[in-house]
Design an enzyme around this catalytic site. Structure first.
Site, PDB file in Angstrom:
ATOM      1  N   LYS A 290      41.663  41.866  37.847  1.00  0.00           N
ATOM      2  CA  LYS A 290      41.285  42.997  38.691  1.00  0.00           C
ATOM      3  C   LYS A 290      41.164  44.230  37.795  1.00  0.00           C
ATOM      4  O   LYS A 290      41.632  44.230  36.647  1.00  0.00           O
ATOM      5  CB  LYS A 290      42.267  43.192  39.835  1.00  0.00           C
ATOM      6  N   GLY A 291      40.529  45.266  38.288  1.00  0.00           N
ATOM      7  CA  GLY A 291      40.303  46.459  37.472  1.00  0.00           C
ATOM      8  C   GLY A 291      41.610  47.071  36.984  1.00  0.00           C
ATOM      9  O   GLY A 291      42.555  47.196  37.761  1.00  0.00           O
TER      10      GLY A 291
ATOM     11  N   GLY B 125      40.482  50.177  46.915  1.00  0.00           N
ATOM     12  CA  GLY B 125      40.802  51.423  46.201  1.00  0.00           C
ATOM     13  C   GLY B 125      41.281  51.179  44.793  1.00  0.00           C
ATOM     14  O   GLY B 125      42.007  51.989  44.222  1.00  0.00           O
ATOM     15  N   LEU B 126      40.896  50.043  44.219  1.00  0.00           N
ATOM     16  CA  LEU B 126      41.207  49.736  42.817  1.00  0.00           C
ATOM     17  C   LEU B 126      42.697  49.769  42.501  1.00  0.00           C
ATOM     18  O   LEU B 126      43.123  50.174  41.414  1.00  0.00           O
ATOM     19  CB  LEU B 126      40.415  50.680  41.897  1.00  0.00           C
TER      20      LEU B 126
ATOM     21  N   CYS C 229      32.394  53.822  39.474  1.00  0.00           N
ATOM     22  CA  CYS C 229      33.509  54.724  39.770  1.00  0.00           C
ATOM     23  C   CYS C 229      33.019  56.152  39.757  1.00  0.00           C
ATOM     24  O   CYS C 229      32.155  56.512  38.960  1.00  0.00           O
ATOM     25  CB  CYS C 229      34.591  54.586  38.704  1.00  0.00           C
TER      26      CYS C 229
ATOM     27  N   THR D 287      29.644  45.293  44.451  1.00  0.00           N
ATOM     28  CA  THR D 287      29.424  45.266  45.912  1.00  0.00           C
ATOM     29  C   THR D 287      28.473  46.395  46.353  1.00  0.00           C
ATOM     30  O   THR D 287      28.262  47.358  45.609  1.00  0.00           O
ATOM     31  CB  THR D 287      30.752  45.440  46.664  1.00  0.00           C
TER      32      THR D 287
ATOM     33  N   GLY E 121      29.833  38.716  49.362  1.00  0.00           N
ATOM     34  CA  GLY E 121      29.701  37.428  50.052  1.00  0.00           C
ATOM     35  C   GLY E 121      28.245  37.003  50.213  1.00  0.00           C
ATOM     36  O   GLY E 121      27.323  37.654  49.707  1.00  0.00           O
TER      37      GLY E 121
ATOM     38  N   GLY F 264      33.392  35.484  43.514  1.00  0.00           N
ATOM     39  CA  GLY F 264      34.294  36.498  44.055  1.00  0.00           C
ATOM     40  C   GLY F 264      34.827  36.132  45.414  1.00  0.00           C
ATOM     41  O   GLY F 264      35.813  35.387  45.551  1.00  0.00           O
TER      42      GLY F 264
HETATM   43  C1  LIG Z   1      38.624  42.516  47.475  1.00  0.00           C
HETATM   44  C2  LIG Z   1      37.691  42.816  46.354  1.00  0.00           C
HETATM   45  C3  LIG Z   1      38.140  43.552  45.259  1.00  0.00           C
HETATM   46  C4  LIG Z   1      37.279  43.848  44.187  1.00  0.00           C
HETATM   47  N1  LIG Z   1      37.754  44.556  43.110  1.00  0.00           N
HETATM   48  C5  LIG Z   1      36.928  44.773  42.046  1.00  0.00           C
HETATM   49  C6  LIG Z   1      37.419  45.428  40.873  1.00  0.00           C
HETATM   50  O1  LIG Z   1      38.607  45.773  40.761  1.00  0.00           O
HETATM   51  N2  LIG Z   1      36.540  45.675  39.865  1.00  0.00           N
HETATM   52  C7  LIG Z   1      35.216  45.273  39.936  1.00  0.00           C
HETATM   53  O2  LIG Z   1      34.460  45.503  38.985  1.00  0.00           O
HETATM   54  N3  LIG Z   1      34.743  44.611  41.024  1.00  0.00           N
HETATM   55  C8  LIG Z   1      35.563  44.365  42.063  1.00  0.00           C
HETATM   56  N4  LIG Z   1      35.095  43.674  43.163  1.00  0.00           N
HETATM   57  C9  LIG Z   1      33.678  43.201  43.189  1.00  0.00           C
HETATM   58  C10 LIG Z   1      33.581  41.712  42.833  1.00  0.00           C
HETATM   59  O3  LIG Z   1      34.072  41.447  41.546  1.00  0.00           O
HETATM   60  C11 LIG Z   1      32.110  41.238  42.943  1.00  0.00           C
HETATM   61  O4  LIG Z   1      31.307  42.019  42.082  1.00  0.00           O
HETATM   62  C12 LIG Z   1      31.533  41.347  44.352  1.00  0.00           C
HETATM   63  O5  LIG Z   1      32.506  41.022  45.319  1.00  0.00           O
HETATM   64  C13 LIG Z   1      30.291  40.466  44.553  1.00  0.00           C
HETATM   65  O6  LIG Z   1      30.569  39.095  44.349  1.00  0.00           O
HETATM   66  P1  LIG Z   1      30.954  38.073  45.572  1.00  0.00           P
HETATM   67  O7  LIG Z   1      29.892  38.235  46.599  1.00  0.00           O
HETATM   68  O8  LIG Z   1      31.006  36.728  44.935  1.00  0.00           O
HETATM   69  O9  LIG Z   1      32.279  38.526  46.073  1.00  0.00           O
HETATM   70  C14 LIG Z   1      35.931  43.379  44.236  1.00  0.00           C
HETATM   71  C15 LIG Z   1      35.495  42.631  45.335  1.00  0.00           C
HETATM   72  C16 LIG Z   1      36.349  42.337  46.383  1.00  0.00           C
HETATM   73  C17 LIG Z   1      35.837  41.509  47.544  1.00  0.00           C
END
Ligand SMILES: Cc1cc2nc3c(=O)[nH]c(=O)nc-3n(C[C@H](O)[C@H](O)[C@H](O)COP(=O)(O)O)c2cc1C
Length: 312
Positions: free
Chosen positions: A50-51, A77-78, A135, A199, A223, A271
């Site tokens: 995670k970030g 919220g990271l 960010c 996202t 998703g 993800g």
């Molecule tokens: C709950 C959650 C937390 C996430 N936290 C981060 C993060 O900390 N840093 C980041 O670059 N992307 C973060 N993402 C984005 C995912 O890494 C990914 O880019 C995005 O969800 C699209 O892929 P997916 O459709 O397979 O989930 C987060 C996504 C979700 C759902």
């Protein structure tokens, strides 16, 4: 002969070799080790943490997650424990796995990014950095780093210097006017690979209260709902740059992963699928072998760019 011997799933992302192209995505797999009782981490190509930020962050008020039609909204919220605690409490455990560890890094000003990367440079066991540039830049009126080519250039250039010989991946925002321009700015500033994409900013309303379903009002959509949109972005970025691309957005099955590889991704990330099934990423690795065997393809790199070859 054993099928896993016959089908070669290994890929290269720049100078890094991966045993297979499936990597878990930032923020959806914790710090990695939390999943180790459910998933054989050694079977994954790699995982992204995670970030991680300079200081610990408590994150956004709840609710933080909300299911939508074919997708999920999140506003976490990271939240994270900060770079010092990560190095002390998490990294020693993660180093034991025979898989690639990529650390996702973010900040609210240039110095934050540089400082986190510098701290990691003193540690062992990190295969690459992934910069989350979705960010707000607090020193530039809250404008997102990743939405402006000049800001992308600045933050990537600064992180590149701090990163020494460690590969630097840059994770792009999906909602930009022209992803090719942003991709090029990152490449020219020294990115070794691009992760496409994060996202999509989104909103859902609780009709009983008239309020947002999320504590933070807006969130990020992920998703299956985003897969076709992001797939196009990967294709566009692929045409704009020479550096490798890691594709992600809505991947749930091996065939979803194949689509991303065909439009030019060198590897993929999984993800949201891990929320419904923590073993999704491992299942996709197994599924890739089956899909390739079915289609009599014995080396996964042979499917890469197939779409570009067919469609120009
Ligand atoms: C709950 C959650 C937390 C996430 N936290 C981060 C993060 O900390 N840093 C980041 O670059 N992307 C973060 N993402 C984005 C995912 O890494 C990914 O880019 C995005 O969800 C699209 O892929 P997916 O459709 O397979 O989930 C987060 C996504 C979700 C759902």
């Amino acid at each position: 002969m054993n099928s896993s011997v016959r089908v070669d799933l290994s890929v290269e992302v720049g100078a890094l070799r991966f045993t297979n192209p499936v990597i878990t995505a930032a923020g959806t797999f914790g710090y990695g080790a939390e999943f180790s009782h459910l998933v054989d981490l050694n079977r994954l190509g790699g995982f992204v943490t995670k970030g991680i930020s300079r200081e610990p962050i408590e994150g956004a008020p709840s609710p933080r997650l909300h299911e939508t039609a074919s997708g999920m909204l999140n506003a976490v919220g990271l939240q994270n424990i900060g770079v010092e605690a990560f190095l002390r409490d998490k990294l020693p455990l993660l180093r034991k796995y025979n898989t690639r560890l990529i650390v996702n890094v973010f900040g609210y000003c240039l110095d934050d990014y540089v400082e986190v990367v510098r701290r990691f440079e003193d540690a062992e066991g990190i295969s690459a950095y992934e910069l989350n540039i979705s960010c707000p830049n607090v020193k530039k009126g809250g404008m997102q780093f990743g939405s402006d080519p000049a800001l992308v250039s600045e933050v990537v250039g600064a992180a590149r210097k701090a990163a020494g010989a460690t590969p630097l991946w840059v994770k792009l925002l999906p909602l930009v006017t022209d992803i090719g321009t942003i991709a090029k700015a990152a490449e020219e500033a020294g990115a070794d690979a691009l992760t496409v994409a994060n996202t999509y900013p989104a909103l859902a309303v609780d009709v009983r209260t008239g309020r947002s379903v999320l504590g933070n009002t807006t969130g990020g959509l992920s998703g299956p709902a985003i897969k076709p949109i992001t797939l196009r972005l990967v294709w566009q970025a692929r045409k704009a740059v020479k550096i490798p691309i890691i594709g992600l957005g809505g991947i749930e099955t091996a065939e979803d992963a194949v689509e991303y590889l065909m439009v030019g991704a060198s590897a993929v990330q999984v993800g949201t699928a891990s929320f419904a099934d923590p073993r999704a990423s491992e299942g996709i690795v197994e599924g890739l072998t089956k899909v390739l065997e079915r289609d009599k393809i014995f080396n996964i790199i042979d499917i890469r760019d197939k779409f570009g070859v067919e469609n120009g």
